[in-house]
Every structure is written in structure tokens, then in C-alpha cells.
Design a protein around this motif. Sequence first.
Motif, PDB file in Angstrom:
ATOM      1  N   UNK A 121       0.829  -1.211   0.000  1.00 34.41           N
ATOM      2  CA  UNK A 121       0.000   0.000   0.000  1.00 34.41           C
ATOM      3  C   UNK A 121       0.856   1.251   0.000  1.00 34.41           C
ATOM      4  N   UNK A 122       2.002   1.180   0.668  1.00 34.35           N
ATOM      5  CA  UNK A 122       2.909   2.333   0.685  1.00 34.35           C
ATOM      6  C   UNK A 122       3.408   2.644  -0.717  1.00 34.35           C
ATOM      7  N   UNK A 123       3.772   1.619  -1.468  1.00 37.09           N
ATOM      8  CA  UNK A 123       4.242   1.839  -2.831  1.00 37.09           C
ATOM      9  C   UNK A 123       3.126   2.312  -3.751  1.00 37.09           C
ATOM     10  N   UNK A 124       1.924   1.822  -3.513  1.00 35.97           N
ATOM     11  CA  UNK A 124       0.799   2.254  -4.346  1.00 35.97           C
ATOM     12  C   UNK A 124       0.451   3.714  -4.071  1.00 35.97           C
ATOM     13  N   UNK A 125       0.573   4.153  -2.820  1.00 36.61           N
ATOM     14  CA  UNK A 125       0.229   5.527  -2.460  1.00 36.61           C
ATOM     15  C   UNK A 125       1.270   6.547  -2.874  1.00 36.61           C
TER      16      UNK A 125
ATOM     17  N   UNK B  74       3.604   8.934  -5.222  1.00 39.67           N
ATOM     18  CA  UNK B  74       3.318   9.615  -6.477  1.00 39.67           C
ATOM     19  C   UNK B  74       4.039   8.909  -7.628  1.00 39.67           C
ATOM     20  N   UNK B  75       3.697   9.319  -8.844  1.00 40.51           N
ATOM     21  CA  UNK B  75       4.203   8.605 -10.003  1.00 40.51           C
ATOM     22  C   UNK B  75       5.714   8.726 -10.140  1.00 40.51           C
ATOM     23  N   UNK B  76       6.272   9.835  -9.764  1.00 44.76           N
ATOM     24  CA  UNK B  76       7.714   9.998  -9.878  1.00 44.76           C
ATOM     25  C   UNK B  76       8.452   9.021  -8.980  1.00 44.76           C
ATOM     26  N   UNK B  77       7.991   8.920  -7.741  1.00 44.46           N
ATOM     27  CA  UNK B  77       8.626   7.978  -6.812  1.00 44.46           C
ATOM     28  C   UNK B  77       8.338   6.532  -7.204  1.00 44.46           C
ATOM     29  N   UNK B  78       7.142   6.276  -7.714  1.00 50.23           N
ATOM     30  CA  UNK B  78       6.801   4.901  -8.108  1.00 50.23           C
ATOM     31  C   UNK B  78       7.681   4.431  -9.265  1.00 50.23           C
ATOM     32  N   UNK B  79       7.883   5.279 -10.247  1.00 49.20           N
ATOM     33  CA  UNK B  79       8.746   4.901 -11.361  1.00 49.20           C
ATOM     34  C   UNK B  79      10.198   4.717 -10.915  1.00 49.20           C
ATOM     35  N   UNK B  80      10.642   5.558  -9.997  1.00 54.50           N
ATOM     36  CA  UNK B  80      12.009   5.417  -9.478  1.00 54.50           C
ATOM     37  C   UNK B  80      12.173   4.087  -8.742  1.00 54.50           C
TER      38      UNK B  80
ATOM     39  N   UNK C 145      14.277  -1.337  -8.414  1.00 55.59           N
ATOM     40  CA  UNK C 145      14.064  -2.715  -7.970  1.00 55.59           C
ATOM     41  C   UNK C 145      14.710  -3.703  -8.945  1.00 55.59           C
ATOM     42  N   UNK C 146      14.559  -3.463 -10.242  1.00 54.75           N
ATOM     43  CA  UNK C 146      15.171  -4.354 -11.221  1.00 54.75           C
ATOM     44  C   UNK C 146      16.676  -4.113 -11.336  1.00 54.75           C
ATOM     45  N   UNK C 147      17.084  -2.845 -11.316  1.00 54.29           N
ATOM     46  CA  UNK C 147      18.507  -2.551 -11.489  1.00 54.29           C
ATOM     47  C   UNK C 147      19.344  -3.110 -10.338  1.00 54.29           C
ATOM     48  N   UNK C 148      18.815  -3.000  -9.114  1.00 52.36           N
ATOM     49  CA  UNK C 148      19.567  -3.484  -7.956  1.00 52.36           C
ATOM     50  C   UNK C 148      19.695  -5.004  -7.982  1.00 52.36           C
ATOM     51  N   UNK C 149      18.631  -5.708  -8.320  1.00 55.77           N
ATOM     52  CA  UNK C 149      18.705  -7.178  -8.369  1.00 55.77           C
ATOM     53  C   UNK C 149      19.639  -7.647  -9.480  1.00 55.77           C
TER      54      UNK C 149
ATOM     55  N   UNK D 113       5.609  -8.553  -7.787  1.00 57.74           N
ATOM     56  CA  UNK D 113       5.374  -7.464  -6.854  1.00 57.74           C
ATOM     57  C   UNK D 113       5.315  -6.115  -7.564  1.00 57.74           C
ATOM     58  N   UNK D 114       6.297  -5.853  -8.403  1.00 55.21           N
ATOM     59  CA  UNK D 114       6.361  -4.547  -9.052  1.00 55.21           C
ATOM     60  C   UNK D 114       5.291  -4.380 -10.127  1.00 55.21           C
ATOM     61  N   UNK D 115       5.042  -5.444 -10.884  1.00 58.70           N
ATOM     62  CA  UNK D 115       3.987  -5.353 -11.900  1.00 58.70           C
ATOM     63  C   UNK D 115       2.622  -5.201 -11.237  1.00 58.70           C
ATOM     64  N   UNK D 116       2.426  -5.889 -10.087  1.00 59.87           N
ATOM     65  CA  UNK D 116       1.162  -5.733  -9.360  1.00 59.87           C
ATOM     66  C   UNK D 116       0.972  -4.316  -8.844  1.00 59.87           C
ATOM     67  N   UNK D 117       2.039  -3.726  -8.331  1.00 59.46           N
ATOM     68  CA  UNK D 117       1.948  -2.334  -7.843  1.00 59.46           C
ATOM     69  C   UNK D 117       1.606  -1.379  -8.981  1.00 59.46           C
ATOM     70  N   UNK D 118       2.268  -1.545 -10.095  1.00 61.25           N
ATOM     71  CA  UNK D 118       2.002  -0.651 -11.218  1.00 61.25           C
ATOM     72  C   UNK D 118       0.597  -0.856 -11.781  1.00 61.25           C
ATOM     73  N   UNK D 119       0.131  -2.093 -11.810  1.00 58.72           N
ATOM     74  CA  UNK D 119      -1.214  -2.348 -12.329  1.00 58.72           C
ATOM     75  C   UNK D 119      -2.278  -1.716 -11.425  1.00 58.72           C
ATOM     76  N   UNK D 120      -2.125  -1.883 -10.104  1.00 65.20           N
ATOM     77  CA  UNK D 120      -3.098  -1.299  -9.174  1.00 65.20           C
ATOM     78  C   UNK D 120      -3.060   0.221  -9.244  1.00 65.20           C
TER      79      UNK D 120
END
Length: 504
Positions: free
Chosen positions: A134-138, A140-146, A151-155, A236-243
Amino acid sequence: MALENSAFTCLPESLSLPVSEKVEDPEEKSTEDDPPAGLFNVSEELGHVVTTETASPPKPPANNSRSFQDKMAAREAQANQHRKKVQGAGQERGKFGWGRSRRKRQRYVEKNGRCNVQHGNMRETYRYLTDIFTTLVDLNWRCSLFVFVMAYAVTWLFFGAIWYLIAYCRGDLDHLEDENWTPCVNNVNGFISAFLFSIETETTIGYGHRVITDQCPVGTMLLLLQAILGSMVNAFMVGCMFVKISQPNKRAETLVFSRNAVISLRDDRLCLMFRVGDLRSSHIVGANMRAKLIKSKQTQEGEFIPLDQTDISVGFETGDDRLFLVSPLVISHEIDARSPFWDMSQAQLEKEDFEIVVILEGMVEATGMTCQARSSYLAEEVLWGHRFSPMMSLAEGFFDVDYSAFHHTFEVDTPSCSAHELSLAAARLDAHLYWSISSRLDEEKWEGPSLNNQPGKETHTQPTIGKEEGGPTFTVGGVTETQDQSGQGEQNGSITTDQSESEA
């Protein structure tokens, strides 16, 4: 029962005072900012009209032989006066005519529905991590895209560094030219190649150039671990972006509220009304309307509540709050004894400091998700004695809605008193009508032929007491009535007779 507006007192209209015309000096042209002499400023403070006489500024001398300092002082005085006039356009006149800035109320809910509340000094911030989704969903778009990119770059970088470490520890980098050496991963000759192999493994691309061999059990375990963690990161990340994309927040942008609320008569009752509409063709299923009054309050015990919320009924008892929002609707709140506006008149409305928050909730027909639209009205945005203009007309085979008149209102005859005073006046009018009917029935009863034409009895009439000529006459018994008794009987709406007459 309709009430005439003449029965109620209205606010006095604006005063018009004679203003003497100013004669222009032919040698020195005056500016428009100089007020004429003897002009009275009419200001309004707390409902009272205050007139103050302002002295006109001295005119500059007509001769052109003034000093440079006098000319600069005159120009500065004119500039200051013009600045005061521009700044004073949004000011109200206080006592003795001095201008003062009007305090603007801070909105609790903005017109676009955003709640103007910020939370500070929160020490239990760990609670945000317990609900990280819920924190990631809430965000803003700038922070969500970052966060999505990181998440992918670090892994990828993390597992790429591990693959490079395995190749370095096994000595694969030292035997790059040795054909008899079997490396853990073929064609990994540095960190860049290890990083590319990490991307191919996690994204399941598999170009086939870099392949893990069966001579490296550690690499096999790492491959399984990266595949599992990569799938979890993807989900996780695709679910956050979809919601976040499918949130119905933008659906509320097409739910519009009128800029102003109005108070006027509807079925002989004062009502607070505002308009709501839906700009889309797809409807809001199960639309429900609520309203809250935000106002400071002090309890009887002395407790001060800065933002007290009081419910404003918009038809919850009768079910009128459930809307069929196909066309724009006017939501009405009847000001009755349970309403917070029961004792509020037009003059008091101009002094009040409150905010009305309206909330529209419903389910989006296309996605089935719950949507909420909010707006608010300050005290100065509530127009007394106005009504919304009609915006629907019947065309050929359909109803045409003209949204250009959505915010338009027009004035109507409305009493300036409160709903409480209006109900008291209606009750007095009903009581007067009730006693008038009773008096007429008594007149018909006592003027009938039963008392005058009884056989065997002689009746003596006497002239009308307390009545003018041409009015109805009352017949009394043989005993002469006194003036006081007849007057008291007429005031009570009945005829006073003597006890002997009643015995007869």
C-alpha cells in the motif's frame, strides 16, 4: 401553504449618497485615483453600515514653478494612493473607514477534492514498512517509477556481482584462453559479461551465448535462487504498477460539482442546494451522496474543537441520498429543526466561518472499483436567494443537457430571515387563520333564527357593541351587556352572554 415575501423583513439595500462632481483643473490634469472632496465611503462591517467622511488630499499648486522635491513627493503620493487602491480591491472596510485585509479561511478540502491535511511528527513510521504494498501504491508517479526501475537494477547488479565473484574465485578469468578449462559460465570474461548473464537469467531471455555448465554446483544453486527471486520481484512490481494505473482517482475528475451552493425556498421551506453531474457516458453504479459541516465549536464544558464535523442530511432517512446519476442533479438539504442552519439568517450567513464538504461515492461501471469525488463550499460561496438555472431540454428523441449552464444561478424572491423565524411566522399565520374561522362559525351560530324566532318568548335586541356600521351584528339576551364584557368577548373570538340567558 405559500407565504408572501412581504411578511418578512429583508436586508436594506445599498445606500446611495449624492456625490459632487469634481471640476478638472485646466492647467493640472488630475488622476482618476484622487477621490473627490466630500465623498462618503460606505463600508460594511459585521452587518452594520458605517459612513465615514474622508478628507480630499490637497491639490498640487497650479503653477509650474515647483521645486524638484515637491514634484517627486507628489508623484510618490499618487503612486502610494494607486497602490492602496489596487490592494484594497480585495479588502473590506473596517471601523472609521480604515482598510483591513480580510482573513481567508483555510480550506479543509480543496475544490478538486484534495484534503489539505499534512501529518507531522509521526514516530511510528515502521508501520509503513509493514504494509509496503500500500505504501508503494500511495506514492506519487515519480517515486513509483524510481522504485520500479531501482528494484530491477539493484537485483541485476547484485546477482551480476555474485556471478563475477564465482568466476573470479574459481579462476575462470585466468583461463580465458585455455580450451581445456571448463568455466562455471561460458563466455564470462568480466563484470560486464556477468551483469549481462544476470539480466538474461532473471528476464528469461536466454540468448544462448552465455550458458552455465554442469561443472559448477554453486552456480546451479545461484541460478535457481535468482529465477525464484526474479519472479517475485516481477509479480510485486507489476502488481503495484497495475493497481496504481487502475485506480479510479482519475474517474473522479469527470464528476463535477457546482462552484457555489444556494439557499432558497423549495415547497415553502428554506433549502441548501448544490448541483452534481457526471461528464462520462458510463454511469456510476450505486451513487451515494453525503455532506459534512466543518466548523469550530466550543462545548459546554469549555472544550474547543477546531474542526468539528456535523452531518448534513441530504435525504438519508427517505433514501434520496442514493442517486441515479444519468443527468445533472440538484442535491437539496431541507433546513429544519435538526439542521445546523436552523437559526442562520442571511445577515448571519455573511458573518459565519464554516465549510461544507460534499462527498459522492459510487462504483465505476467499467472496472467495478469504488470511486469517491469530493468538493467543498466556504461561507462566501453559499449564495442566499439564488436558484440554479435549468440545463435540460427535450430534443428530437432524447434529452439534451447543456453543461454551459451547470454553474449558472439566478436570483429569486427569498425571505432574509432564518428558517426558525420562517416557521414561527407560518405558525402565527396558521393560528390567526384558525381563530378567524372559529369566529366566523360562532357568528353564524349566534346570528341564526333559532334565538330570535322561538315561540312564546320575546327577545329584545340592542345595537351592535364595538362594531362599525355595515359590519356584522350580534344578538344578545334580554339583559343588557356592558361595554367591557362585549369587548372581552370579541377579543376571545366568542360572544359573551349573561347567565340568565344561558338558563333561558
